[in-house]
Write a protein that holds these residues in place. Structure first.
Motif, PDB file in Angstrom:
ATOM      1  N   LEU A 373      44.307  54.897  21.841  1.00  0.00           N
ATOM      2  CA  LEU A 373      43.890  55.021  23.274  1.00  0.00           C
ATOM      3  C   LEU A 373      44.487  56.062  24.194  1.00  0.00           C
ATOM      4  O   LEU A 373      45.569  56.811  24.266  1.00  0.00           O
ATOM      5  CB  LEU A 373      45.857  53.659  23.536  1.00  0.00           C
ATOM      6  CG  LEU A 373      45.029  52.795  22.167  1.00  0.00           C
ATOM      7  CD1 LEU A 373      46.129  52.235  22.106  1.00  0.00           C
ATOM      8  CD2 LEU A 373      43.724  52.450  22.473  1.00  0.00           C
ATOM      9  N   ASP A 375      45.124  57.331  28.329  1.00  0.00           N
ATOM     10  CA  ASP A 375      45.399  56.615  29.461  1.00  0.00           C
ATOM     11  C   ASP A 375      44.185  57.192  30.548  1.00  0.00           C
ATOM     12  O   ASP A 375      43.738  58.339  30.355  1.00  0.00           O
ATOM     13  CB  ASP A 375      46.938  57.003  30.017  1.00  0.00           C
ATOM     14  CG  ASP A 375      46.748  58.623  29.768  1.00  0.00           C
ATOM     15  OD1 ASP A 375      46.366  59.494  29.766  1.00  0.00           O
ATOM     16  OD2 ASP A 375      48.061  59.198  30.219  1.00  0.00           O
ATOM     17  N   CYS A 381      47.790  57.755  24.016  1.00  0.00           N
ATOM     18  CA  CYS A 381      49.365  56.869  24.733  1.00  0.00           C
ATOM     19  C   CYS A 381      49.992  56.703  23.777  1.00  0.00           C
ATOM     20  O   CYS A 381      49.469  56.129  22.432  1.00  0.00           O
ATOM     21  CB  CYS A 381      48.352  55.607  25.699  1.00  0.00           C
ATOM     22  SG  CYS A 381      47.239  55.254  26.483  1.00  0.00           S
ATOM     23  N   GLU A 386      49.414  51.118  27.123  1.00  0.00           N
ATOM     24  CA  GLU A 386      48.011  50.255  26.954  1.00  0.00           C
ATOM     25  C   GLU A 386      47.678  51.350  27.405  1.00  0.00           C
ATOM     26  O   GLU A 386      47.801  52.141  27.945  1.00  0.00           O
ATOM     27  CB  GLU A 386      48.061  49.294  27.812  1.00  0.00           C
ATOM     28  CG  GLU A 386      47.775  49.213  29.121  1.00  0.00           C
ATOM     29  CD  GLU A 386      48.425  48.771  30.402  1.00  0.00           C
ATOM     30  OE1 GLU A 386      46.814  49.068  31.039  1.00  0.00           O
ATOM     31  OE2 GLU A 386      48.960  47.656  29.714  1.00  0.00           O
ATOM     32  N   LYS A 426      40.450  47.706  26.833  1.00  0.00           N
ATOM     33  CA  LYS A 426      41.908  48.104  26.754  1.00  0.00           C
ATOM     34  C   LYS A 426      42.938  47.518  25.428  1.00  0.00           C
ATOM     35  O   LYS A 426      42.651  46.192  25.541  1.00  0.00           O
ATOM     36  CB  LYS A 426      42.784  48.016  27.938  1.00  0.00           C
ATOM     37  CG  LYS A 426      42.668  48.416  29.608  1.00  0.00           C
ATOM     38  CD  LYS A 426      43.540  48.886  30.262  1.00  0.00           C
ATOM     39  CE  LYS A 426      43.247  50.386  30.985  1.00  0.00           C
ATOM     40  NZ  LYS A 426      44.320  50.758  31.924  1.00  0.00           N
ATOM     41  N   ALA A 427      43.520  48.087  25.345  1.00  0.00           N
ATOM     42  CA  ALA A 427      44.743  47.491  23.535  1.00  0.00           C
ATOM     43  C   ALA A 427      45.989  48.797  24.390  1.00  0.00           C
ATOM     44  O   ALA A 427      46.396  49.269  25.652  1.00  0.00           O
ATOM     45  CB  ALA A 427      44.050  47.993  22.312  1.00  0.00           C
ATOM     46  N   TRP A 428      46.841  48.298  23.364  1.00  0.00           N
ATOM     47  CA  TRP A 428      47.867  48.750  23.691  1.00  0.00           C
ATOM     48  C   TRP A 428      48.546  49.194  21.151  1.00  0.00           C
ATOM     49  O   TRP A 428      47.367  47.940  20.803  1.00  0.00           O
ATOM     50  CB  TRP A 428      49.439  48.225  23.661  1.00  0.00           C
ATOM     51  CG  TRP A 428      49.907  47.008  23.435  1.00  0.00           C
ATOM     52  CD1 TRP A 428      49.155  45.822  23.980  1.00  0.00           C
ATOM     53  CD2 TRP A 428      50.608  46.872  22.879  1.00  0.00           C
ATOM     54  NE1 TRP A 428      49.807  44.174  23.406  1.00  0.00           N
ATOM     55  CE2 TRP A 428      50.227  44.785  22.382  1.00  0.00           C
ATOM     56  CE3 TRP A 428      51.570  47.273  21.663  1.00  0.00           C
ATOM     57  CZ2 TRP A 428      51.391  43.968  21.548  1.00  0.00           C
ATOM     58  CZ3 TRP A 428      52.529  46.104  20.162  1.00  0.00           C
ATOM     59  CH2 TRP A 428      52.621  45.116  20.993  1.00  0.00           C
ATOM     60  N   MET A 438      43.842  43.407  24.978  1.00  0.00           N
ATOM     61  CA  MET A 438      44.538  43.381  26.342  1.00  0.00           C
ATOM     62  C   MET A 438      42.345  43.111  27.341  1.00  0.00           C
ATOM     63  O   MET A 438      42.715  42.009  28.118  1.00  0.00           O
ATOM     64  CB  MET A 438      45.026  44.441  26.999  1.00  0.00           C
ATOM     65  CG  MET A 438      46.168  44.595  26.398  1.00  0.00           C
ATOM     66  SD  MET A 438      47.048  45.624  27.217  1.00  0.00           S
ATOM     67  CE  MET A 438      47.587  45.099  29.084  1.00  0.00           C
ATOM     68  N   VAL A 444      42.195  43.715  33.558  1.00  0.00           N
ATOM     69  CA  VAL A 444      43.954  43.834  33.193  1.00  0.00           C
ATOM     70  C   VAL A 444      44.506  44.089  34.588  1.00  0.00           C
ATOM     71  O   VAL A 444      44.003  43.559  35.876  1.00  0.00           O
ATOM     72  CB  VAL A 444      44.455  45.254  33.172  1.00  0.00           C
ATOM     73  CG1 VAL A 444      45.256  44.614  32.369  1.00  0.00           C
ATOM     74  CG2 VAL A 444      43.754  45.322  30.885  1.00  0.00           C
ATOM     75  N   GLY A 453      47.587  41.874  30.227  1.00  0.00           N
ATOM     76  CA  GLY A 453      46.172  41.240  29.546  1.00  0.00           C
ATOM     77  C   GLY A 453      45.651  39.751  30.024  1.00  0.00           C
ATOM     78  O   GLY A 453      47.189  38.680  29.141  1.00  0.00           O
TER      79      GLY A 453
END
Length: 549
Positions: A373, A375, A381, A386, A426-428, A438, A444, A453
Motif C-alpha cells: 500500500l 501513500d 504504508c 490507508e 484504496k485499502a488498509w 475502502m 474515499v 471508505g
C-alpha cells in the motif's frame, strides 16, 4: 495436470508455492486439447439453459468443435492478430469460440449483451474488429450499427432457424470445418495478445485492457486454490460471459484444476429460488457469486434446498457485508472466502482455505503478487494506514497482469510508473496482514479530518431490512469538507420518511464508527450503474454538484 500444493497456513503457502512458467503456452492446445487426447470422455461442462434443459459436454467435444470453428473462420480469412467480438450470453458456443480464437491466434473480445448500438459502433471501430459472433437476439442491434462498422468482414449468427441477411448461421458454418486443427508453426503463445476486455467505465470511458496468452496461468490461483477445486468438482460462478469474471470462474482456472464448469444460462430477471434449485439438483460443490447474490439467497428458505454437496463458497466484486457472512455461515454451515482483482488482473488478494476468514476483509496477497500500500508520495504504508493497492513489477510482472491499455500508452505508463502497477483502489492492512478494501481513490470521503471508505458505510446500511442497495458518496460541505451521503433503494414494503432516515442513521452509528453515519440520505428507485452492474458513484457526485449550483 496441476500438482496442488496443500498448505497448512498462509505463511506455508507463500513459502512453498511456485509459479509455473511453461514455454509457448497456449491454453486451447496445452490444456483443452491435451485433456481431450488423454481422457476424451472427461466431463468438462454441465450446461443448464433457461428452459431447464441440461446437457453435459466433454473435453473431446470442446477440442473438436473449437477446431471446426477455427478451420471455418480461417477459411473466411480470420487469422492471427485479428480481433473478434463475441456477444453470446452463457451459451456453450462462447467457450467453443474462445478456444477456436486461441487456436487461430485471433484476439477475442468478450462483450456484454446490454450494449447499445452506439456502444457497439464505438467498440468495434476502436478495436478494429474483423468478425462478430453474436446470438440471434442481438443481431438486430448489430445490424443497426453495420453502416458505421466498415472494417468487419464476417458476421456469424448463433441460434435461430435462419440466418439474417448478411450473416452466416453458426451450425452450418461450423460444419464446414474439419474437427482437426494442428498447432501452427507460428502459433500464438506467451506474450502474444490473447483477449481484450473493455473496462467497466466506472470513472470514465471504458479502456481496452489487453491480456496475453500467459493470462490463463494467473487463474491457476483462482480455480485451484481460491475456489479450492479438486478433480471432478462441480463449480458455479455467477457471471455473464461479457465480463472478465466469466473467465475467472467459468473457464481457465477451473479446467486447469480438472473441475467441471457448471453453467446456468438464465435470462431475464435473476431468481434466487431458481439458482438454489440449480445448485441443489446438480450437486454443485464450489460456488462463487457477488455479495448481492448472497444477500438475495439468504432471504430464501435455505432449508428447503439440499445444499449438502456444497463445500466451498467464495465472493468478489464488492464488499461482503458481515451480516451476510454470518447468516450464510449459520444457515449453510460454510464461511465465504473473499477475493479481490480487476479487469486488468487475475486474483491479487484473497482469503484461502488455509486462512481464517475475517468478514469484510479481502484477505492477503496472492503468492506471486508482491503487493504494498503506497501513500501519495510512494511511501509504503504501515498497518492501519490507508494507501493505494500497488503491485511491484520492477522484477517482472506476475501472470494475470495486463499487457497494457491498448492504444493508450499514456494511461498504461501512468498505471505502471516507477516500477509499480497502480490499481486506483484504496485499502488498509491490519496487524495480521489482512487487507480491508475502502474503494476507488476518488470514492474515499474526507470529512472533518476523517477518511471514510464508502463500502463500510454501504455494508452497514444494506444489513438493515429496509435497504436493498446503497451508494455512499461525499457531498460538499462548508464545515466538514465533505458530508457522508447515502443514496438508497428501499426494499418492498418500506417508504421514505424522516423516521426511517433517523432509524438508518442511528443503525449505522451502532454498527460502525459514529462519525461515518450518513448525514444526508436520498431515496431513489434505482442507482446509476455500468452495464456490468457496478455503481457509478461519480455520476451521483456529478448530479449532486449540478443540483447545488
Amino acid at each position: 495436470m496441476i500438482t496442488k500444493v496443500r498448505p497448512t497456513s498462509y505463511e506455508h503457502f507463500m513459502e512453498t508455492y511456485q509459479q509455473i512458467a511453461p514455454e509457448h503456452f497456449n491454453f486451447a492446445f496445452d490444456v483443452v486439447d491435451a485433456k481431450a487426447a488423454a481422457s476424451p470422455q472427461q466431463k468438462a461442462m454441465i450446461h443448464l439453459d433457461d428452459h431447464g434443459v441440461r446437457r453435459e459436454y466433454t473435453f473431446d467435444f470442446f477440442a473438436r468443435e473449437s477446431s471446426r470453428l477455427a478451420n471455418s473462420l480461417k477459411g473466411q480469412g480470420i487469422g492471427k492478430g485479428d480481433t473478434v467480438m463475441l456477444i453470446l450470453y452463457r451459451r456453450v458456443e462462447f467457450w467453443v469460440a474462445m478456444l477456436a480464437l486461441h487456436k487461430l491466434g485471433a484476439v477475442a473480445i468478450p462483450t456484454p449483451s446490454l450494449l447499445t448500438t452506439h456502444d457497439i459502433v464505438q467498440r468495434v471501430n476502436v478495436a478494429n474488429v474483423k468478425c462478430m459472433i453474436v446470438e440471434d437476439s442481438i443481431v438486430s442491434r448489430v445490424d443497426a450499427a453495420r453502416k458505421d462498422c466498415a472494417g468487419i468482414r464476417l458476421y456469424v449468427q448463433v441460434g435461430g432457424d435462419a440466418a439474417a441477411p448478411g450473416w452466416e448461421l453458426y451450425e452450418p458454418f461450423v460444419a464446414q470445418g474439419s474437427d482437426q486443427f494442428s498447432r501452427p508453426d507460428d502459433c500464438a503463445d506467451g506474450d502474444d495478445p490473447l483477449l481484450i476486455f473493455f473496462s467497466s467505465g466506472t470513472t470514465g470511458p471504458p479502456k481496452m485492457v489487453e491480456h496475453t496468452h500467459t493470462y490463463p496461468l494467473g487463474h491457476v490461483m483462482t480455480g485451484v486454490y481460491w475456489h479450492d477445486l479438486e478433480p471432478g468438482d462441480i463449480h458455479l460462478t455467477v457471471a455473464d460471459t461479457g465480463w472478465g469474471k466469466a473467465v475467472w470462474g467459468k473457464f481457465y482456472g477451473q479446467w486447469m484444476a480438472d473441475a467441471i464448469v457448471f453453467v446456468y444460462d438464465f435470462r431475464g430477471k435473476f431468481s434466487p429460488s431458481n439458482l438454489l434449485t440449480a445448485i441443489s439438483q446438480n450437486k454443485v460443490t464450489s460456488f462463487c457469486a457477488p455479495p448481492t447474490v448472497y444477500r438475495f439467497l439468504i432471504r430464501e428458505d435455505l432449508a428447503a434446498y439440499d445444499l449438502s454437496a456444497l463445500r466451498h463458497c467464495t465472493t468478489a466484486g464488492e464488499l461482503l457485508n458481515y451480516s451476510v457472512f454470518h447468516t450464510w455461515e449459520e444457515l449453510v454451515g460454510l464461511p465465504i472466502y473473499e477475493g479481490y482483482g480487476q479487469t486488468e488482473t487475475s486474483l491479487q488478494i484473497a482469503t484461502f482455505p488455509c486462512m481464517k476468514p475475517k468478514p469484510g476483509s479481502i484477505g492477503k496477497p496472492v503468492p506471486g503478487w508482491d503487493i504494498v500500500l503506497l501513500d501519495s508520495e510512494d511511501n509504503v504504508c504501515p498497518p492501519g494506514v490507508e494507501g493505494e493497492i500497488c503491485v511491484k513489477i520492477k522484477e517482472g510482472k506476475p501472470f494475470g497482469l495486463m499487457d497494457g491499455y491498448l492504444k493508450e500508452p499514456e494511461k498504461t505508463a501512468d498505471a505502471t510508473r516507477n516500477g509499480y502497477y497502480r490499481t486506483g483502489d484504496k485499502a488498509w492492512m491490519d496487524e495480521d496482514g489482512y487487507f480491508w478494501f475502502m474503494g476507488r481513490v476518488d470514492d474515499v470521503i474526507k470529512s472533518s479530518g476523517y477518511r471514510i471508505g464508502p463500502f463500510e458505510v454501504e455494508s452497514a446500511l444494506v444489513a438493515h431490512d429496509a435497504v436493498v442497495e446503497a451508494a455512499v458518496t461525499g457531498l460538499p460541505d462548508p464545515l466538514r469538507g465533505q458530508a457522508v451521503k447515502a443514496t438508497i433503494v428501499l426494499a418492498p414494503g418500506f417508504e421514505p420518511s424522516e423516521t426511517l432516515t433517523r432509524e438508518l442513521q442511528n443503525y449505522v452509528k451502532k454498527v460502525t464508527a459514529p462519525y461515518k453515519y450518513p448525514r444526508v440520505i436520498e431515496y431513489v428507485t434505482d442507482l446509476p450503474k455500468t452495464i456490468s452492474g457496478k455503481i457509478k458513484r461519480a455520476d451521483i457526485r456529478a448530479r449532486d454538484l449540478e443540483n447545488m449550483k
